[in-house]
Scaffold this motif. Structure first.
Motif, PDB file in Angstrom:
ATOM      1  N   ALA A  59       0.526  -1.425   0.338  1.00  0.00           N
ATOM      2  CA  ALA A  59       0.043   0.034   0.315  1.00  0.00           C
ATOM      3  C   ALA A  59       0.854   1.506   0.108  1.00  0.00           C
ATOM      4  O   ALA A  59       0.775   2.217  -0.376  1.00  0.00           O
ATOM      5  CB  ALA A  59      -0.624   0.071   1.408  1.00  0.00           C
ATOM      6  N   GLU A  60       2.211   1.536   1.311  1.00  0.00           N
ATOM      7  CA  GLU A  60       2.702   2.516   0.772  1.00  0.00           C
ATOM      8  C   GLU A  60       3.293   2.053  -0.993  1.00  0.00           C
ATOM      9  O   GLU A  60       3.400   3.704  -0.778  1.00  0.00           O
ATOM     10  CB  GLU A  60       3.476   2.495   2.248  1.00  0.00           C
ATOM     11  CG  GLU A  60       4.438   3.285   2.436  1.00  0.00           C
ATOM     12  CD  GLU A  60       3.460   5.009   2.262  1.00  0.00           C
ATOM     13  OE1 GLU A  60       3.588   5.423   1.597  1.00  0.00           O
ATOM     14  OE2 GLU A  60       2.259   4.127   3.124  1.00  0.00           O
ATOM     15  N   ARG A  61       3.909   1.478  -1.465  1.00  0.00           N
ATOM     16  CA  ARG A  61       4.263   1.978  -2.270  1.00  0.00           C
ATOM     17  C   ARG A  61       3.461   2.474  -4.158  1.00  0.00           C
ATOM     18  O   ARG A  61       3.527   2.786  -4.358  1.00  0.00           O
ATOM     19  CB  ARG A  61       4.831   0.229  -3.033  1.00  0.00           C
ATOM     20  CG  ARG A  61       6.745   0.045  -2.578  1.00  0.00           C
ATOM     21  CD  ARG A  61       7.033  -1.303  -2.937  1.00  0.00           C
ATOM     22  NE  ARG A  61       5.989  -2.379  -3.501  1.00  0.00           N
ATOM     23  CZ  ARG A  61       5.967  -3.283  -1.797  1.00  0.00           C
ATOM     24  NH1 ARG A  61       6.416  -3.379  -1.213  1.00  0.00           N
ATOM     25  NH2 ARG A  61       5.335  -4.428  -2.877  1.00  0.00           N
ATOM     26  N   ARG A  62       1.955   1.711  -3.677  1.00  0.00           N
ATOM     27  CA  ARG A  62       1.364   2.561  -3.947  1.00  0.00           C
ATOM     28  C   ARG A  62       1.641   3.789  -3.674  1.00  0.00           C
ATOM     29  O   ARG A  62       1.495   4.362  -4.848  1.00  0.00           O
ATOM     30  CB  ARG A  62      -0.418   1.384  -4.066  1.00  0.00           C
ATOM     31  CG  ARG A  62       0.466   0.108  -4.914  1.00  0.00           C
ATOM     32  CD  ARG A  62      -0.842  -0.823  -4.972  1.00  0.00           C
ATOM     33  NE  ARG A  62      -0.539  -1.746  -5.291  1.00  0.00           N
ATOM     34  CZ  ARG A  62       0.530  -2.215  -6.398  1.00  0.00           C
ATOM     35  NH1 ARG A  62       0.639  -1.618  -7.118  1.00  0.00           N
ATOM     36  NH2 ARG A  62       1.206  -3.494  -6.836  1.00  0.00           N
ATOM     37  N   ARG A  63       0.836   4.202  -2.709  1.00  0.00           N
ATOM     38  CA  ARG A  63       0.127   5.068  -2.559  1.00  0.00           C
ATOM     39  C   ARG A  63       1.515   6.538  -3.404  1.00  0.00           C
ATOM     40  O   ARG A  63       1.182   7.619  -3.588  1.00  0.00           O
ATOM     41  CB  ARG A  63       1.084   5.964  -1.189  1.00  0.00           C
ATOM     42  CG  ARG A  63      -0.277   5.565  -0.222  1.00  0.00           C
ATOM     43  CD  ARG A  63      -0.611   5.856   0.972  1.00  0.00           C
ATOM     44  NE  ARG A  63      -2.071   4.813   1.648  1.00  0.00           N
ATOM     45  CZ  ARG A  63      -1.543   4.094   1.791  1.00  0.00           C
ATOM     46  NH1 ARG A  63      -0.226   3.500   2.470  1.00  0.00           N
ATOM     47  NH2 ARG A  63      -2.932   3.317   3.019  1.00  0.00           N
ATOM     48  N   ALA A  64       3.431   5.994  -3.142  1.00  0.00           N
ATOM     49  CA  ALA A  64       4.370   6.792  -3.507  1.00  0.00           C
ATOM     50  C   ALA A  64       3.808   6.603  -4.953  1.00  0.00           C
ATOM     51  O   ALA A  64       4.310   8.406  -5.625  1.00  0.00           O
ATOM     52  CB  ALA A  64       5.874   5.990  -2.790  1.00  0.00           C
ATOM     53  N   ARG A  65       3.732   6.308  -5.542  1.00  0.00           N
ATOM     54  CA  ARG A  65       4.110   5.985  -7.215  1.00  0.00           C
ATOM     55  C   ARG A  65       2.453   6.989  -7.217  1.00  0.00           C
ATOM     56  O   ARG A  65       3.177   7.264  -8.007  1.00  0.00           O
ATOM     57  CB  ARG A  65       3.541   4.845  -7.384  1.00  0.00           C
ATOM     58  CG  ARG A  65       4.685   3.730  -7.736  1.00  0.00           C
ATOM     59  CD  ARG A  65       4.039   2.383  -7.942  1.00  0.00           C
ATOM     60  NE  ARG A  65       5.270   1.296  -7.492  1.00  0.00           N
ATOM     61  CZ  ARG A  65       4.863  -0.080  -7.949  1.00  0.00           C
ATOM     62  NH1 ARG A  65       4.094  -0.496  -7.680  1.00  0.00           N
ATOM     63  NH2 ARG A  65       6.229  -0.567  -7.888  1.00  0.00           N
ATOM     64  N   LEU A  66       1.513   6.994  -6.822  1.00  0.00           N
ATOM     65  CA  LEU A  66       0.629   7.500  -7.423  1.00  0.00           C
ATOM     66  C   LEU A  66       0.594   9.522  -7.177  1.00  0.00           C
ATOM     67  O   LEU A  66       0.437  10.145  -7.513  1.00  0.00           O
ATOM     68  CB  LEU A  66      -1.280   7.503  -6.571  1.00  0.00           C
ATOM     69  CG  LEU A  66      -1.998   6.011  -7.130  1.00  0.00           C
ATOM     70  CD1 LEU A  66      -3.204   6.253  -6.198  1.00  0.00           C
ATOM     71  CD2 LEU A  66      -2.142   6.898  -8.705  1.00  0.00           C
TER      72      LEU A  66
END
Length: 190
Positions: A59-66
């Motif tokens: 989830a944290e990786r996805r937040r950073a990518r978005l």
């Protein structure tokens, strides 16, 4: 005697809503992705790798990518009883062997409890339409060679393997994938 088989009714009505993913969706998408890997890839990918997948880290990786922006297009599907039931993302073809202007479906996952409800079909339909609107002339995807369920899904949607295969490393094991592309429609007569 005629054999009759029944399928369970979809968990919700047809017409699955699909929308752009937001930062608020990242935890649900990470949960779907991790559950999806564990459910779909059991026996195909080393269990230790699947067990080590962490929803919070994902989830944290996805937040950073978005937050970084400019990456792939991320879409989510929902239902009346759940904000997010599936996730898909696509962008430019990454394998270098696609035609110029080709797109690639990077991922499509449906919560295991929602398999067979039309969620995957809705996501794939929306990805295809948006990719075409974004100017992609063709679309490809990679699927685990042993993942017969996913392969049948894509084949029912008109995709076929084009002969390309490669393997990727998951926890020290090389896992083979095959590339799928849509079949060409016959030319219109008239």
């Amino acid at each position: 005697m005629e054999r009759v088989t029944t399928r369970p009714a979809p968990a919700y009505a047809p017409g699955v809503p699909v929308r752009d993913m937001t930062v608020d969706d990242c935890a649900a998408v990470a949960d779907i992705r991790v559950r999806g890997w564990r459910w779909a890839y059991a026996g195909m990918i080393p269990q230790a790798y699947l067990d080590a997948m962490d929803v919070d880290e994902d989830a944290e990786r996805r937040r950073a990518r978005l937050a970084a922006g400019g990456g792939p297009v991320n879409l989510v599907a929902g239902a009346p009883d759940a904000a997010v039931t599936g996730w898909a993302c696509y962008g430019p073809c990454r394998d270098g062997s696609g035609r110029p202007g080709s797109g690639e479906l990077y991922a499509l996952y449906v919560h295991p409890d929602r398999i067979g409800t039309g969620t995957g079909r809705a996501l794939l339909t929306e990805v295809t339409a948006r990719a075409r609107a974004d100017g992609f002339a063709a679309m490809s995807l990679w699927v685990l060679k042993e993942n017969t369920r996913a392969r049948r899904f894509y084949e029912r949607a008109g995709f076929r393997p084009d002969g390309a295969e490669e393997a990727f490393d998951t926890g020290g094991a090389m896992v083979p994938e095959v590339r799928y592309v849509p079949t060409l429609s016959p030319p219109a007569v008239g």
